[in-house]
Design a protein around this motif. Structure first.
Motif, mmCIF file in Angstrom:
data_model
loop_
_atom_site.group_PDB
_atom_site.id
_atom_site.type_symbol
_atom_site.label_atom_id
_atom_site.label_comp_id
_atom_site.label_asym_id
_atom_site.label_seq_id
_atom_site.Cartn_x
_atom_site.Cartn_y
_atom_site.Cartn_z
ATOM 1 N N VAL A 81 -104.122 -13.220 41.887
ATOM 2 C CA VAL A 81 -105.316 -13.430 41.073
ATOM 3 C C VAL A 81 -104.992 -14.546 40.081
ATOM 4 C CG1 VAL A 81 -107.060 -12.416 39.577
ATOM 5 C CG2 VAL A 81 -105.918 -10.990 41.295
ATOM 6 N N HIS A 82 -105.679 -15.658 40.219
ATOM 7 C CA HIS A 82 -105.405 -16.835 39.395
ATOM 8 C C HIS A 82 -106.429 -16.923 38.262
ATOM 9 C CE1 HIS A 82 -104.478 -20.766 38.014
ATOM 10 N NE2 HIS A 82 -105.380 -21.422 38.721
ATOM 11 N N LEU A 83 -105.970 -16.539 37.056
ATOM 12 C CA LEU A 83 -106.834 -16.548 35.878
ATOM 13 C C LEU A 83 -106.397 -17.578 34.841
ATOM 14 C CD1 LEU A 83 -107.130 -12.673 35.381
ATOM 15 C CD2 LEU A 83 -108.901 -14.187 36.286
ATOM 16 N N ALA A 84 -105.149 -17.983 34.879
ATOM 17 C CA ALA A 84 -104.635 -18.914 33.873
ATOM 18 C C ALA A 84 -105.364 -20.247 33.955
ATOM 19 C CB ALA A 84 -103.136 -19.128 34.066
ATOM 20 N N ALA A 85 -105.705 -20.787 32.789
ATOM 21 C CA ALA A 85 -106.412 -22.069 32.735
ATOM 22 C C ALA A 85 -106.436 -22.540 31.292
ATOM 23 C CB ALA A 85 -107.852 -21.921 33.241
ATOM 24 N N GLN A 86 -106.740 -23.806 31.128
ATOM 25 C CA GLN A 86 -107.089 -24.282 29.790
ATOM 26 C C GLN A 86 -108.558 -23.952 29.583
ATOM 27 O OE1 GLN A 86 -105.329 -25.634 27.036
ATOM 28 N NE2 GLN A 86 -107.308 -24.984 26.237
ATOM 29 N N ALA A 87 -108.815 -23.031 28.689
ATOM 30 C CA ALA A 87 -110.172 -22.539 28.472
ATOM 31 C C ALA A 87 -110.836 -23.285 27.320
ATOM 32 C CB ALA A 87 -110.134 -21.042 28.173
ATOM 33 N N GLY A 88 -112.111 -23.010 27.133
ATOM 34 C CA GLY A 88 -112.846 -23.548 26.000
ATOM 35 C C GLY A 88 -113.665 -24.769 26.347
ATOM 36 N N VAL A 89 -114.977 -24.636 26.246
ATOM 37 C CA VAL A 89 -115.869 -25.751 26.553
ATOM 38 C C VAL A 89 -115.709 -26.863 25.518
ATOM 39 C CG1 VAL A 89 -118.287 -26.453 26.706
ATOM 40 C CG2 VAL A 89 -117.536 -24.318 27.792
ATOM 41 N N ARG A 90 -115.709 -26.509 24.242
ATOM 42 C CA ARG A 90 -115.707 -27.529 23.191
ATOM 43 C C ARG A 90 -114.364 -28.237 23.083
ATOM 44 N NH1 ARG A 90 -118.808 -23.051 20.228
ATOM 45 N NH2 ARG A 90 -120.956 -23.565 20.734
ATOM 46 N N TYR A 91 -113.273 -27.533 23.325
ATOM 47 C CA TYR A 91 -111.942 -28.141 23.225
ATOM 48 C C TYR A 91 -111.752 -29.237 24.274
ATOM 49 C CZ TYR A 91 -106.831 -28.389 22.738
ATOM 50 O OH TYR A 91 -105.530 -28.812 22.541
ATOM 51 N N SER A 92 -112.504 -29.161 25.367
ATOM 52 C CA SER A 92 -112.380 -30.191 26.406
ATOM 53 C C SER A 92 -112.865 -31.550 25.907
ATOM 54 C CB SER A 92 -113.145 -29.791 27.672
ATOM 55 O OG SER A 92 -114.540 -29.763 27.445
ATOM 56 N N LEU A 93 -113.645 -31.554 24.827
ATOM 57 C CA LEU A 93 -114.080 -32.818 24.235
ATOM 58 C C LEU A 93 -112.961 -33.441 23.405
ATOM 59 C CD1 LEU A 93 -117.618 -31.680 23.004
ATOM 60 C CD2 LEU A 93 -117.049 -32.801 25.161
ATOM 61 N N GLU A 94 -112.059 -32.601 22.904
ATOM 62 C CA GLU A 94 -110.978 -33.072 22.038
ATOM 63 C C GLU A 94 -109.711 -33.413 22.817
ATOM 64 O OE1 GLU A 94 -110.239 -30.108 19.054
ATOM 65 O OE2 GLU A 94 -112.359 -29.608 18.886
ATOM 66 N N ASN A 95 -109.393 -32.628 23.810
ATOM 67 C CA ASN A 95 -108.120 -32.787 24.524
ATOM 68 C C ASN A 95 -108.340 -32.671 26.028
ATOM 69 O OD1 ASN A 95 -105.446 -32.972 25.223
ATOM 70 N ND2 ASN A 95 -104.856 -30.961 24.431
ATOM 71 N N PRO A 96 -109.011 -33.643 26.639
ATOM 72 C CA PRO A 96 -109.346 -33.530 28.062
ATOM 73 C C PRO A 96 -108.128 -33.459 28.974
ATOM 74 C CG PRO A 96 -109.847 -35.728 27.229
ATOM 75 C CD PRO A 96 -109.544 -34.877 26.040
ATOM 76 N N ARG A 97 -107.035 -34.103 28.593
ATOM 77 C CA ARG A 97 -105.868 -34.098 29.479
ATOM 78 C C ARG A 97 -105.331 -32.686 29.708
ATOM 79 N NH1 ARG A 97 -102.839 -37.665 31.794
ATOM 80 N NH2 ARG A 97 -103.885 -39.369 30.701
ATOM 81 N N ALA A 98 -105.446 -31.818 28.726
ATOM 82 C CA ALA A 98 -104.967 -30.444 28.898
ATOM 83 C C ALA A 98 -105.668 -29.759 30.065
ATOM 84 C CB ALA A 98 -105.187 -29.649 27.612
ATOM 85 N N TYR A 99 -106.923 -30.129 30.308
ATOM 86 C CA TYR A 99 -107.703 -29.514 31.391
ATOM 87 C C TYR A 99 -107.280 -30.067 32.748
ATOM 88 C CZ TYR A 99 -110.452 -27.564 27.661
ATOM 89 O OH TYR A 99 -110.830 -26.853 26.539
ATOM 90 N N VAL A 100 -106.948 -31.349 32.772
ATOM 91 C CA VAL A 100 -106.453 -31.942 34.015
ATOM 92 C C VAL A 100 -105.112 -31.315 34.391
ATOM 93 C CG1 VAL A 100 -105.643 -34.071 35.101
ATOM 94 C CG2 VAL A 100 -107.690 -34.102 33.670
ATOM 95 N N ASP A 101 -104.228 -31.183 33.403
ATOM 96 C CA ASP A 101 -102.890 -30.634 33.676
ATOM 97 C C ASP A 101 -102.947 -29.181 34.123
ATOM 98 O OD1 ASP A 101 -101.822 -33.068 32.956
ATOM 99 O OD2 ASP A 101 -101.272 -32.440 30.927
ATOM 100 N N ALA A 102 -103.637 -28.337 33.349
ATOM 101 C CA ALA A 102 -103.643 -26.901 33.645
ATOM 102 C C ALA A 102 -104.582 -26.550 34.789
ATOM 103 C CB ALA A 102 -104.019 -26.111 32.393
ATOM 104 N N ASN A 103 -105.798 -27.093 34.749
ATOM 105 C CA ASN A 103 -106.829 -26.617 35.670
ATOM 106 C C ASN A 103 -106.803 -27.310 37.024
ATOM 107 O OD1 ASN A 103 -107.433 -25.283 33.351
ATOM 108 N ND2 ASN A 103 -109.508 -26.023 33.137
ATOM 109 N N LEU A 104 -106.342 -28.546 37.063
ATOM 110 C CA LEU A 104 -106.255 -29.248 38.346
ATOM 111 C C LEU A 104 -104.847 -29.168 38.930
ATOM 112 C CD1 LEU A 104 -108.491 -32.384 37.680
ATOM 113 C CD2 LEU A 104 -109.116 -30.217 38.738
ATOM 114 N N ILE A 105 -103.863 -29.655 38.196
ATOM 115 C CA ILE A 105 -102.496 -29.608 38.711
ATOM 116 C C ILE A 105 -102.016 -28.168 38.835
ATOM 117 C CG2 ILE A 105 -100.104 -30.269 38.244
ATOM 118 C CD1 ILE A 105 -101.238 -32.770 36.843
ATOM 119 N N GLY A 106 -102.283 -27.350 37.800
ATOM 120 C CA GLY A 106 -101.857 -25.954 37.847
ATOM 121 C C GLY A 106 -102.478 -25.195 39.002
#
Length: 339
Positions: A81-106
């Motif tokens: 069960v894969h639940l880990a991710a960079q969460a938060g809609v608003r934070y994606s406006l501040e730190n988009p790279r965190a979403y690429v690293d965790a949500n795509l590469i992860g």
């Protein structure tokens, strides 16, 4: 069952692991313990899980492919069960790279592990945010999701597509579930319920976007994880092994893959949600009304007919009951209500 869960120090992963452990399953948790919010809250969640027999944890990043594969091989899971991710809609406006690293590469790393280990079912978290600019509600899984409004939503849409490719090529049965505004005890400090409760108790203003004219399908966390637990037992069959079709099913014609909404199937006005918190605390909020934030949507609402047809279950906790449970937990953890 032996179940490998990513994100067990997180809000939803913690609750799912606790449910599965209570049912007697073996759980191997995996979490990166990032500092997106107070790590001490994550540490407390893992500490509670470690008190239960059958729980093992690996603390490492999803992006560390070698650590992830090593932990998963040690777990030898029947189910992932894969639940880990960079969460938060608003934070994606501040730190988009965190979403690429965790949500795509992860997530790519998780799919690679599933390809290697061939569990009988891989379940992955998506989000209601993939519905983006859609206005036809309630949101049904059959609707197009081609208009994401944030990078967070775009990464989750990409996860759904990546999963379909792996299900088709490697035959791994994969279910994606789209969450709708999950709340409850042990929730994240960046979530509205946590921030509202904290602000009301401390007498500091709370930010209410779109002047309160927001509607959300609030889903109580214990309802959510019960739905996930039931979906574990319903892996999507490959195209050549299907019998009677299920009305509204999202099974791919080319792969053992489906997507399922998990929500409370009701809309709650944000101001009513705030008033429920005020009622539980016995204290009025200082309200700071603001315009709509970039990337936000005015309303969400889930059609959960498919979930019910697959499992016989749908979430149904009234939001006032869920809010009361959260307030009790918050005050127990952080203080606030007088006895």
């Amino acid at each position: 069952m032996r179940i490998f869960i990513t994100g067990t120090a997180g809000f939803i992963g913690f609750h799912l692991a606790r449910l599965l452990l209570a049912q007697g399953h073996a759980v191997h948790g995996y979490d990166g313990m990032t500092d997106y919010y107070d790590v001490r809250l994550k540490q407390r969640r893992h500490a509670m899980l470690r008190e239960q027999p059958g729980f093992v944890a690996t603390e490492a990043m999803l992006e560390d492919a070698a650590a992830l594969e090593s932990a998963a091989r040690a777990a030898q899971p029947d189910v992932i069960v894969h639940l880990a991710a960079q969460a938060g809609v608003r934070y994606s406006l501040e730190n988009p790279r965190a979403y690429v690293d965790a949500n795509l590469i992860g997530t790519f790393n998780v799919l690679q592990v599933a390809q290697a280990l061939q569990p009988r079912h891989l379940l992955m978290a998506s989000t209601s945010s993939v519905y983006g600019a859609n206005t036809d509600m309630p949101f049904a899984e059959s609707q197009k999701t081609d208009t994401p409004l944030t990078l967070y939503a775009a990464t989750k849409k990409a996860n759904e597509a990546m999963a379909h490719a792996y299900a088709h090529i490697h035959g791994v049965p994969i279910t994606l579930f789209r969450f709708f505004t999950v709340y409850g005890p042990w929730g994240r400090p960046d979530m509205a319920l946590f921030k509202f409760t904290k602000g009301i108790l401390e007498g500091t203003p709370i930010d209410i976007y779109n002047h309160g004219q927001m509607y959300r399908d609030f889903t109580y966390v214990e309802d959510l994880v019960r739905a996930i637990r039931l979906l574990i037992d319903v892996p999507p069959p490959p195209p050549d092994q299907r019998e009677q079709p299920i009305e509204g099913d999202t099974l791919s014609p080319a792969a053992p893959w489906r997507v399922v909404n998990i929500g409370n199937s009701s809309q709650v006005r944000l101001l009513d949600f705030v008033e429920a918190i005020e009622a539980e605390l016995g204290k009025k909020a200082i309200r700071n009304y603001l315009p709509m934030q970039t990337g936000d949507v005015p309303a969400t609402w889930a059609d959960c007919a498919l979930l019910q047809r697959l499992t016989g279950y749908r979430p149904q906790t009234p939001f006032k009951e869920g809010v009361a449970a959260f307030v009790r937990w918050y005050c127990d953890q952080y203080g606030g209500l007088e006895s």
